[in-house]
Design a protein around this motif. Structure first.
Motif, PDB file in Angstrom:
ATOM      1  N   TYR A 281       1.025  -1.532   0.352  1.00  0.00           N
ATOM      2  CA  TYR A 281       0.111   0.020  -0.133  1.00  0.00           C
ATOM      3  C   TYR A 281       0.935   1.258   0.095  1.00  0.00           C
ATOM      4  O   TYR A 281       1.034   2.375   0.658  1.00  0.00           O
ATOM      5  CB  TYR A 281      -0.887   0.041   1.510  1.00  0.00           C
ATOM      6  CG  TYR A 281      -1.564  -0.866   1.293  1.00  0.00           C
ATOM      7  CD1 TYR A 281      -2.793  -1.653   0.304  1.00  0.00           C
ATOM      8  CD2 TYR A 281      -1.116  -1.841   2.868  1.00  0.00           C
ATOM      9  CE1 TYR A 281      -3.609  -2.878   0.271  1.00  0.00           C
ATOM     10  CE2 TYR A 281      -2.274  -3.300   3.083  1.00  0.00           C
ATOM     11  CZ  TYR A 281      -3.084  -3.520   1.374  1.00  0.00           C
ATOM     12  OH  TYR A 281      -3.497  -4.272   2.225  1.00  0.00           O
ATOM     13  N   PRO A 282       1.419   1.797  -1.318  1.00  0.00           N
ATOM     14  CA  PRO A 282       2.876   2.078  -0.942  1.00  0.00           C
ATOM     15  C   PRO A 282       2.203   4.082  -0.840  1.00  0.00           C
ATOM     16  O   PRO A 282       2.767   4.671  -0.951  1.00  0.00           O
ATOM     17  CB  PRO A 282       2.846   2.557  -2.689  1.00  0.00           C
ATOM     18  CG  PRO A 282       1.683   2.354  -3.496  1.00  0.00           C
ATOM     19  CD  PRO A 282       1.247   0.807  -2.576  1.00  0.00           C
TER      20      PRO A 282
ATOM     21  N   ARG B 123      -1.572   1.022  -8.168  1.00  0.00           N
ATOM     22  CA  ARG B 123      -0.035   1.351  -7.483  1.00  0.00           C
ATOM     23  C   ARG B 123      -0.320   2.232  -6.139  1.00  0.00           C
ATOM     24  O   ARG B 123      -0.421   1.950  -4.795  1.00  0.00           O
ATOM     25  CB  ARG B 123       0.189   1.999  -8.089  1.00  0.00           C
ATOM     26  CG  ARG B 123       2.729   2.960  -8.122  1.00  0.00           C
ATOM     27  CD  ARG B 123       2.478   3.808  -8.832  1.00  0.00           C
ATOM     28  NE  ARG B 123       1.246   5.006  -8.504  1.00  0.00           N
ATOM     29  CZ  ARG B 123       1.854   5.325  -8.133  1.00  0.00           C
ATOM     30  NH1 ARG B 123       2.290   5.944  -7.172  1.00  0.00           N
ATOM     31  NH2 ARG B 123       1.574   7.156  -8.246  1.00  0.00           N
ATOM     32  N   CYS B 124      -1.130   2.688  -6.365  1.00  0.00           N
ATOM     33  CA  CYS B 124      -1.621   3.935  -5.075  1.00  0.00           C
ATOM     34  C   CYS B 124      -2.893   2.604  -4.159  1.00  0.00           C
ATOM     35  O   CYS B 124      -2.597   3.175  -3.046  1.00  0.00           O
ATOM     36  CB  CYS B 124      -3.413   4.678  -5.981  1.00  0.00           C
ATOM     37  SG  CYS B 124      -2.529   5.785  -6.198  1.00  0.00           S
ATOM     38  N   THR B 125      -3.396   2.276  -4.436  1.00  0.00           N
ATOM     39  CA  THR B 125      -4.559   1.566  -3.813  1.00  0.00           C
ATOM     40  C   THR B 125      -4.150  -0.111  -3.060  1.00  0.00           C
ATOM     41  O   THR B 125      -4.554  -0.520  -2.204  1.00  0.00           O
ATOM     42  CB  THR B 125      -5.406   1.590  -4.166  1.00  0.00           C
ATOM     43  OG1 THR B 125      -5.584   0.609  -5.167  1.00  0.00           O
ATOM     44  CG2 THR B 125      -6.404   2.558  -4.520  1.00  0.00           C
ATOM     45  N   GLY B 126      -3.079  -1.036  -3.726  1.00  0.00           N
ATOM     46  CA  GLY B 126      -3.088  -2.153  -3.777  1.00  0.00           C
ATOM     47  C   GLY B 126      -3.857  -3.453  -4.528  1.00  0.00           C
ATOM     48  O   GLY B 126      -3.408  -4.809  -4.107  1.00  0.00           O
ATOM     49  N   ILE B 127      -4.659  -2.541  -4.546  1.00  0.00           N
ATOM     50  CA  ILE B 127      -5.334  -3.662  -5.396  1.00  0.00           C
ATOM     51  C   ILE B 127      -6.290  -2.929  -6.552  1.00  0.00           C
ATOM     52  O   ILE B 127      -6.207  -2.121  -7.334  1.00  0.00           O
ATOM     53  CB  ILE B 127      -6.973  -4.257  -4.223  1.00  0.00           C
ATOM     54  CG1 ILE B 127      -7.860  -3.288  -4.094  1.00  0.00           C
ATOM     55  CG2 ILE B 127      -6.108  -5.306  -3.297  1.00  0.00           C
ATOM     56  CD1 ILE B 127      -8.764  -3.460  -3.104  1.00  0.00           C
ATOM     57  N   PRO B 128      -7.145  -4.464  -7.938  1.00  0.00           N
ATOM     58  CA  PRO B 128      -7.604  -3.416  -9.009  1.00  0.00           C
ATOM     59  C   PRO B 128      -8.952  -2.486  -8.332  1.00  0.00           C
ATOM     60  O   PRO B 128      -9.349  -2.710  -7.551  1.00  0.00           O
ATOM     61  CB  PRO B 128      -7.901  -4.288  -9.901  1.00  0.00           C
ATOM     62  CG  PRO B 128      -6.791  -6.059  -9.313  1.00  0.00           C
ATOM     63  CD  PRO B 128      -6.972  -5.400  -7.436  1.00  0.00           C
ATOM     64  N   PRO B 129      -9.544  -1.982  -9.526  1.00  0.00           N
ATOM     65  CA  PRO B 129     -10.544  -1.190  -9.819  1.00  0.00           C
ATOM     66  C   PRO B 129     -11.795  -2.228  -8.735  1.00  0.00           C
ATOM     67  O   PRO B 129     -12.453  -1.487  -8.593  1.00  0.00           O
ATOM     68  CB  PRO B 129     -10.689   0.170 -10.499  1.00  0.00           C
ATOM     69  CG  PRO B 129      -9.418  -0.113 -11.374  1.00  0.00           C
ATOM     70  CD  PRO B 129      -8.464  -1.601 -10.161  1.00  0.00           C
ATOM     71  N   ILE B 130     -12.001  -2.906  -9.797  1.00  0.00           N
ATOM     72  CA  ILE B 130     -12.805  -3.613  -9.546  1.00  0.00           C
ATOM     73  C   ILE B 130     -12.689  -4.553  -8.565  1.00  0.00           C
ATOM     74  O   ILE B 130     -13.812  -4.637  -7.609  1.00  0.00           O
ATOM     75  CB  ILE B 130     -12.993  -4.780 -10.687  1.00  0.00           C
ATOM     76  CG1 ILE B 130     -13.356  -4.151 -11.783  1.00  0.00           C
ATOM     77  CG2 ILE B 130     -14.772  -5.627 -11.301  1.00  0.00           C
ATOM     78  CD1 ILE B 130     -14.256  -3.096 -12.584  1.00  0.00           C
ATOM     79  N   GLU B 131     -11.983  -5.200  -8.203  1.00  0.00           N
ATOM     80  CA  GLU B 131     -11.840  -5.507  -6.302  1.00  0.00           C
ATOM     81  C   GLU B 131     -12.007  -4.369  -5.360  1.00  0.00           C
ATOM     82  O   GLU B 131     -12.934  -4.793  -4.274  1.00  0.00           O
ATOM     83  CB  GLU B 131     -10.116  -6.670  -6.386  1.00  0.00           C
ATOM     84  CG  GLU B 131     -10.142  -6.926  -5.351  1.00  0.00           C
ATOM     85  CD  GLU B 131      -9.005  -7.701  -5.075  1.00  0.00           C
ATOM     86  OE1 GLU B 131      -8.656  -8.083  -4.016  1.00  0.00           O
ATOM     87  OE2 GLU B 131      -7.978  -7.669  -5.988  1.00  0.00           O
ATOM     88  N   TYR B 132     -11.681  -3.223  -5.568  1.00  0.00           N
ATOM     89  CA  TYR B 132     -11.641  -2.619  -4.595  1.00  0.00           C
ATOM     90  C   TYR B 132     -13.998  -2.163  -4.542  1.00  0.00           C
ATOM     91  O   TYR B 132     -13.862  -2.190  -3.726  1.00  0.00           O
ATOM     92  CB  TYR B 132     -10.894  -1.065  -5.153  1.00  0.00           C
ATOM     93  CG  TYR B 132     -11.306   0.093  -4.561  1.00  0.00           C
ATOM     94  CD1 TYR B 132     -10.444   0.368  -2.617  1.00  0.00           C
ATOM     95  CD2 TYR B 132     -12.135   1.232  -4.398  1.00  0.00           C
ATOM     96  CE1 TYR B 132     -10.361   1.551  -2.215  1.00  0.00           C
ATOM     97  CE2 TYR B 132     -12.303   2.173  -3.343  1.00  0.00           C
ATOM     98  CZ  TYR B 132     -11.588   2.105  -2.716  1.00  0.00           C
ATOM     99  OH  TYR B 132     -12.009   3.047  -1.031  1.00  0.00           O
ATOM    100  N   LEU B 133     -14.280  -1.730  -5.466  1.00  0.00           N
ATOM    101  CA  LEU B 133     -15.209  -1.683  -6.092  1.00  0.00           C
ATOM    102  C   LEU B 133     -16.392  -2.754  -5.149  1.00  0.00           C
ATOM    103  O   LEU B 133     -17.168  -2.879  -4.459  1.00  0.00           O
ATOM    104  CB  LEU B 133     -15.576  -1.727  -7.667  1.00  0.00           C
ATOM    105  CG  LEU B 133     -16.606  -1.560  -8.028  1.00  0.00           C
ATOM    106  CD1 LEU B 133     -17.761  -0.234  -7.292  1.00  0.00           C
ATOM    107  CD2 LEU B 133     -17.733  -1.594  -9.377  1.00  0.00           C
TER     108      LEU B 133
END
Length: 294
Positions: free
Chosen positions: A172-173, A220-230
């Motif tokens: 989580y950079p 890069r920012c969240t550590g996970i892909p956008p669909i996984e974040y959704l």
């Protein structure tokens, strides 16, 4: 800590006999220095010291390091991670006015941990001054200065905590306050429209990025892909509905953006570890009001 106009050196070493039998690592030394001398140079193959992991973070000025056949200039915000002994050489360059830095050296059975960190972070990394790893390094130095690291148990705990923060910074950079504007805009949009979002292209358009650039930056920012974040957002909303309403699973699924309850149950189990129905039956056993997912 502020830059001073003259060289200084505040360094603290630790050698404890009372250490926990389960200790993975220990702090060997920590310091804050400002050098202005060309005499400052360390060769990782010839220095006399125990085997150790060394992390050094530039506060101001400029330093230089050679690792293998690559040479890097170190400016404010750059940190380097090396193993001693290994083929590296860091030194004060002739074209620098000063080099102010914090460092910490760790010893113990940590070579595998170093190899993992070097693979994920790289030998040279950038860290915001307010990042959790650097703030912890500052705190460890301050504890040393105040003579608060009094035994091997404290030294071992702080050492392990610092290694954990370095590992976390690789996964989580950045914090949300440090996200690029486009990524922050996408996160806010997803929070507001998690139940109606239709495609990745829609989110990338909000971020004003190409789809593939958005994918790279978001991960890069969240550590996970956008669909996984959704999916994470939707499951967090579902947890609240399961706890506070009598809505059916199908109703909850549709209210958070899933077309059917079977798929919702599959995603829910992947994040929470149990089915939505089991979670609803057993949620009263949980002492917390909110469930955070990663």
């Amino acid at each position: 800590m502020t830059q001073l106009s003259k060289p200084f050196r505040h360094s603290y070493g630790f050698r404890f006999r009372d250490i926990p039998s389960y200790a993975v690592s220990m702090i060997l030394g920590v310091g804050w220095e400002n050098t202005m001398s060309a005499d400052y140079n360390w060769n990782g193959l010839t220095r006399e010291s125990p085997s150790m992991l060394l992390f050094q973070y530039t506060i101001s000025g400029t330093g230089r390091i050679r690792i293998g056949d690559q040479t890097y200039t170190l400016n404010a915000g750059n940190g380097f991670l090396v193993w001693v002994p290994s083929d590296h050489h860091y030194y004060f360059p002739a074209d620098s006015s000063h080099w102010e830095y914090l460092y910490i050296s760790l010893t113990g059975n940590i070579l595998p941990i170093y190899n993992e960190l070097a693979a994920s972070l790289g030998s040279i990394s950038s860290f915001p001054a307010d990042s959790s790893a650097i703030q912890l390094l500052r705190n460890i130095f301050e504890m040393a200065r105040r003579q608060q690291i009094k035994d091997g148990y404290i030294a071992s705990a702080l050492s392990y905590q610092f290694l954990t923060e370095l590992s976390r910074s690789a996964v989580y950079p950045a914090s949300s306050q440090q996200f690029p504007t486009g990524i922050q805009r996408a996160l806010e949009y997803m929070e507001l429209h998690y139940d109606t979002l239709g495609s990745l292209d829609e989110i990338a358009e909000i971020a004003e990025m190409s789809k593939y650039h958005f994918l790279r930056e978001f991960r890069r920012c969240t550590g996970i892909p956008p669909i996984e974040y959704l999916n994470k957002l939707r499951i967090e909303k579902a947890v609240n509905l399961l706890r506070t309403t009598s809505m059916s699973l199908q109703e909850i699924a549709q209210s958070i953006g899933y077309s059917n309850s079977n798929y919702f149950s599959k995603v829910f189990r992947g994040w929470v570890g149990v089915s939505p129905g089991q979670f609803r039956r057993e949620h009263s056993l949980l002492a917390s009001d909110h469930l955070f997912l990663r």
